[in-house]
Design a protein around this motif. Structure first.
Motif, PDB file in Angstrom:
ATOM      1  N   THR A 193       0.858  -1.188   0.028  1.00 45.56           N
ATOM      2  CA  THR A 193      -0.072   0.006  -0.109  1.00 45.56           C
ATOM      3  C   THR A 193       0.918   1.154   0.044  1.00 45.56           C
ATOM      4  OG1 THR A 193      -0.202   0.048   2.393  1.00 45.56           O
ATOM      5  CG2 THR A 193      -1.747  -1.450   1.155  1.00 45.56           C
ATOM      6  N   ASN A 194       0.375   2.548   0.028  1.00 44.76           N
ATOM      7  CA  ASN A 194       1.032   3.627  -0.521  1.00 44.76           C
ATOM      8  C   ASN A 194       2.578   3.713   0.628  1.00 44.76           C
ATOM      9  OD1 ASN A 194      -1.881   4.048  -0.756  1.00 44.76           O
ATOM     10  ND2 ASN A 194      -1.242   6.117  -1.321  1.00 44.76           N
ATOM     11  N   CYS A 195       3.486   3.870   0.009  1.00 44.96           N
ATOM     12  CA  CYS A 195       4.911   3.811   0.398  1.00 44.96           C
ATOM     13  C   CYS A 195       5.958   4.043  -0.543  1.00 44.96           C
ATOM     14  CB  CYS A 195       4.981   1.905   0.636  1.00 44.96           C
ATOM     15  SG  CYS A 195       5.162   0.970  -0.683  1.00 44.96           S
ATOM     16  N   GLU A 196       6.955   4.232   0.005  1.00 44.23           N
ATOM     17  CA  GLU A 196       8.358   4.599  -0.789  1.00 44.23           C
ATOM     18  C   GLU A 196       8.582   3.433  -1.983  1.00 44.23           C
ATOM     19  OE1 GLU A 196       9.070   5.466   3.523  1.00 44.23           O
ATOM     20  OE2 GLU A 196       8.515   3.795   2.224  1.00 44.23           O
ATOM     21  N   VAL A 197       8.814   4.219  -3.337  1.00 42.75           N
ATOM     22  CA  VAL A 197       9.258   3.457  -4.603  1.00 42.75           C
ATOM     23  C   VAL A 197      10.536   4.038  -4.987  1.00 42.75           C
ATOM     24  CG1 VAL A 197       8.120   2.956  -6.839  1.00 42.75           C
ATOM     25  CG2 VAL A 197       6.496   3.214  -4.794  1.00 42.75           C
ATOM     26  N   HIS A 198      11.289   3.261  -5.297  1.00 42.51           N
ATOM     27  CA  HIS A 198      12.674   3.486  -6.123  1.00 42.51           C
ATOM     28  C   HIS A 198      13.051   4.912  -5.572  1.00 42.51           C
ATOM     29  CE1 HIS A 198      15.556   2.263  -8.943  1.00 42.51           C
ATOM     30  NE2 HIS A 198      15.140   3.490  -9.536  1.00 42.51           N
ATOM     31  N   LEU A 237      11.521   7.827  -6.156  1.00 40.72           N
ATOM     32  CA  LEU A 237      10.580   8.581  -6.349  1.00 40.72           C
ATOM     33  C   LEU A 237      10.110   9.609  -5.248  1.00 40.72           C
ATOM     34  CD1 LEU A 237       8.181   6.446  -8.735  1.00 40.72           C
ATOM     35  CD2 LEU A 237       9.901   8.258  -9.474  1.00 40.72           C
ATOM     36  N   TRP A 238      11.019   9.389  -4.129  1.00 41.12           N
ATOM     37  CA  TRP A 238      10.514   9.924  -2.955  1.00 41.12           C
ATOM     38  C   TRP A 238      11.986  10.285  -2.417  1.00 41.12           C
ATOM     39  CZ3 TRP A 238      12.331   7.928   1.876  1.00 41.12           C
ATOM     40  CH2 TRP A 238      13.247   6.845   1.802  1.00 41.12           C
ATOM     41  N   PRO A 239      12.004  11.336  -1.386  1.00 40.90           N
ATOM     42  CA  PRO A 239      10.896  12.074  -0.825  1.00 40.90           C
ATOM     43  C   PRO A 239      10.308  12.942  -1.872  1.00 40.90           C
ATOM     44  CG  PRO A 239      12.692  12.905   0.134  1.00 40.90           C
ATOM     45  CD  PRO A 239      13.056  11.876  -0.597  1.00 40.90           C
ATOM     46  N   ASN A 240       8.851  13.375  -1.959  1.00 44.07           N
ATOM     47  CA  ASN A 240       8.450  14.622  -2.541  1.00 44.07           C
ATOM     48  C   ASN A 240       8.588  15.649  -1.673  1.00 44.07           C
ATOM     49  OD1 ASN A 240       6.306  14.369  -0.789  1.00 44.07           O
ATOM     50  ND2 ASN A 240       4.669  13.798  -2.259  1.00 44.07           N
ATOM     51  N   ARG A 241       7.920  16.839  -2.086  1.00 42.39           N
ATOM     52  CA  ARG A 241       8.327  17.958  -1.460  1.00 42.39           C
ATOM     53  C   ARG A 241       7.656  17.855  -0.014  1.00 42.39           C
ATOM     54  NH1 ARG A 241       6.845  23.797  -4.242  1.00 42.39           N
ATOM     55  NH2 ARG A 241       8.635  22.781  -5.583  1.00 42.39           N
ATOM     56  N   THR A 242       6.484  17.325   0.190  1.00 40.66           N
ATOM     57  CA  THR A 242       5.631  17.400   1.072  1.00 40.66           C
ATOM     58  C   THR A 242       6.369  16.545   2.324  1.00 40.66           C
ATOM     59  OG1 THR A 242       3.604  17.849   0.076  1.00 40.66           O
ATOM     60  CG2 THR A 242       3.540  16.848   2.319  1.00 40.66           C
ATOM     61  N   LEU A 243       6.947  15.337   1.924  1.00 41.58           N
ATOM     62  CA  LEU A 243       7.387  14.382   2.742  1.00 41.58           C
ATOM     63  C   LEU A 243       8.912  14.904   3.238  1.00 41.58           C
ATOM     64  CD1 LEU A 243       7.589  11.685   4.255  1.00 41.58           C
ATOM     65  CD2 LEU A 243       8.686  10.761   2.161  1.00 41.58           C
ATOM     66  N   GLN A 244       9.673  15.778   2.158  1.00 42.97           N
ATOM     67  CA  GLN A 244      10.736  16.245   2.475  1.00 42.97           C
ATOM     68  C   GLN A 244      10.544  17.291   3.678  1.00 42.97           C
ATOM     69  OE1 GLN A 244      14.139  15.462   1.400  1.00 42.97           O
ATOM     70  NE2 GLN A 244      14.407  16.520   3.395  1.00 42.97           N
ATOM     71  N   GLN A 245       9.427  18.156   3.483  1.00 47.74           N
ATOM     72  CA  GLN A 245       9.224  19.211   4.456  1.00 47.74           C
ATOM     73  C   GLN A 245       9.025  18.550   5.862  1.00 47.74           C
ATOM     74  OE1 GLN A 245       6.011  21.228   2.612  1.00 47.74           O
ATOM     75  NE2 GLN A 245       7.488  22.620   1.692  1.00 47.74           N
ATOM     76  N   ALA A 298      -5.347   9.796  -2.971  1.00 49.95           N
ATOM     77  CA  ALA A 298      -5.204  11.268  -2.321  1.00 49.95           C
ATOM     78  C   ALA A 298      -4.197  11.679  -1.280  1.00 49.95           C
ATOM     79  CB  ALA A 298      -6.578  11.503  -1.508  1.00 49.95           C
ATOM     80  N   ASP A 299      -3.157  10.466  -1.599  1.00 51.90           N
ATOM     81  CA  ASP A 299      -2.014  10.555  -0.587  1.00 51.90           C
ATOM     82  C   ASP A 299      -0.892  11.929  -0.883  1.00 51.90           C
ATOM     83  OD1 ASP A 299       0.227  10.163   0.734  1.00 51.90           O
ATOM     84  OD2 ASP A 299       0.666   8.061   0.054  1.00 51.90           O
ATOM     85  N   LEU A 300      -0.723  12.596   0.082  1.00 50.49           N
ATOM     86  CA  LEU A 300      -0.184  13.651   0.088  1.00 50.49           C
ATOM     87  C   LEU A 300       1.539  13.628  -0.164  1.00 50.49           C
ATOM     88  CD1 LEU A 300      -1.855  16.266   2.384  1.00 50.49           C
ATOM     89  CD2 LEU A 300      -2.088  16.003  -0.026  1.00 50.49           C
ATOM     90  N   PHE A 301       2.052  12.260   0.445  1.00 54.86           N
ATOM     91  CA  PHE A 301       3.412  12.121   0.818  1.00 54.86           C
ATOM     92  C   PHE A 301       4.257  11.299  -0.315  1.00 54.86           C
ATOM     93  CE2 PHE A 301       1.279  12.730   4.773  1.00 54.86           C
ATOM     94  CZ  PHE A 301       2.220  13.913   5.187  1.00 54.86           C
ATOM     95  N   PHE A 302       3.326  10.512  -0.868  1.00 56.22           N
ATOM     96  CA  PHE A 302       3.731   9.585  -2.104  1.00 56.22           C
ATOM     97  C   PHE A 302       3.109   9.855  -3.338  1.00 56.22           C
ATOM     98  CE2 PHE A 302       4.725   7.270   1.823  1.00 56.22           C
ATOM     99  CZ  PHE A 302       6.172   7.303   1.810  1.00 56.22           C
ATOM    100  N   ASP A 303       3.913  10.461  -4.426  1.00 54.66           N
ATOM    101  CA  ASP A 303       3.088  10.744  -5.531  1.00 54.66           C
ATOM    102  C   ASP A 303       2.463   9.706  -6.240  1.00 54.66           C
ATOM    103  OD1 ASP A 303       3.584  13.364  -4.987  1.00 54.66           O
ATOM    104  OD2 ASP A 303       5.674  13.388  -6.095  1.00 54.66           O
TER     105      ASP A 303
END
Length: 289
Positions: free
Chosen positions: A126-131, A133-141, A236-241
């Motif tokens: 389920t929604n998680c880190e992939v290769h 492609l993370w962290p996106n801006r929200t997760l990095q913040q 609608a996940d904000l942390f993993f695109d």
């Protein structure tokens, strides 16, 4: 399962990595459920109770989380957690598992499958880190905020304030108002109980760059898997695109059998939609038996 039952039925497995806390329900082939940050095995309470009729459901607290007692300076990266889990399964005399992961538990699930493929019967992400492609801006913040001096001490202040806790967790839930008050205390209290526990949480956060490198390195092994895989993803996940993650998984996991997108669902949607996840897991396990 409520919090009182979670506390009362918790067990410990003694390993070289420490005393690994876990809860389990049911009997039959084993299923291993891996939680995200900063949760613990309680995150799976409404799944393992129902799925216990078809699986021996095991929900451990990963190192640095919940009530697991870490021995010494353990490697808290995804690969380190995966090595711990392999030994944990040995201690429980479990050969293979149907593996289910969410958030950072999904990153650990990929490493366990890549590094210990004979231990995994099926994999559900389920929604998680992939290769890469993370962290996106929200997760990095979020990472940057939590790494600041005093951030964890400030987080400790919300333990006794359910409204503040809902605000702190709000971005990860579709409807945080429906999450019982006891849930936030059950997650936050053990990881912030002492300076030592808070330091473990900081070390886990500091391992993020290593975790990313490990997932990139694991890609070649993931592409060679023979393990049946399904993906259940909240859109609608904000942390993993969503789209980049699903595209990479579709293109790089040759044994990916099914992708289910859950409308309006956010990062911790398995807690909010346990009936749906239970149904999808049972169907997947039955189809791959």
């Amino acid at each position: 399962m409520n919090a009182e039952e979670f506390y009362r039925t918790r067990k410990f497995a003694d390993t070289p990595f420490g005393r690994i806390a876990y809860v389990e329900r049911g009997s039959g082939p084993a299923a291993l459920f891996l939680h995200g940050f900063p949760l613990n095995g309680f995150a799976w309470r409404d799944l393992i109770g129902e799925l216990g009729s078809v699986r021996r459901c095991i929900a451990p607290d990963l190192m640095a989380f919940g009530y697991t007692e870490v021995a010494g300076e353990q490697d808290l990266s995804f690969a380190g957690q995966a090595d711990m889990l392999a030994v944990f399964l040995d201690t429980l005399q479990v050969d293979r598992v149907d593996l289910v992961g969410n958030d950072s538990g999904g990153g650990v699930s990929q490493m366990l499958t890549a590094n210990h493929p004979t231990r995994v019967r099926t994999l559900t992400l389920t929604n998680c880190e992939v290769h890469d492609l993370w962290p996106n801006r929200t997760l990095q913040q979020l990472f940057d905020q939590l790494r600041q001096e005093g951030a964890l001490a400030a987080l400790k202040m919300v333990i006794d304030n359910p409204m503040a806790a809902r605000s702190a967790f709000g971005a990860a839930y579709e409807d945080p108002g429906k999450i019982p008050d006891e849930v936030f205390r059950t997650y936050l209290e053990p990881v912030l109980a002492t300076t030592q526990r808070s330091d473990l949480l900081r070390r886990f956060l500091q391992a993020a760059e290593t975790d990313r490198e490990q997932l990139i390195s694991a890609a070649s092994r993931l592409k060679q898997l023979r393990v049946p895989i399904q993906v259940i993803w909240g859109d609608a996940d904000l942390f993993f695109d969503v789209e980049p993650s699903l595209n990479w998984l579709r293109q790089n996991l040759p044994t990916l059998k099914k992708v289910t997108v859950v409308p309006q669902a956010k990062l911790f949607f398995p807690e909010e939609h346990p009936e749906l996840v239970n149904k999808l897991l049972e169907e997947f396990w039955r189809s791959t038996a």
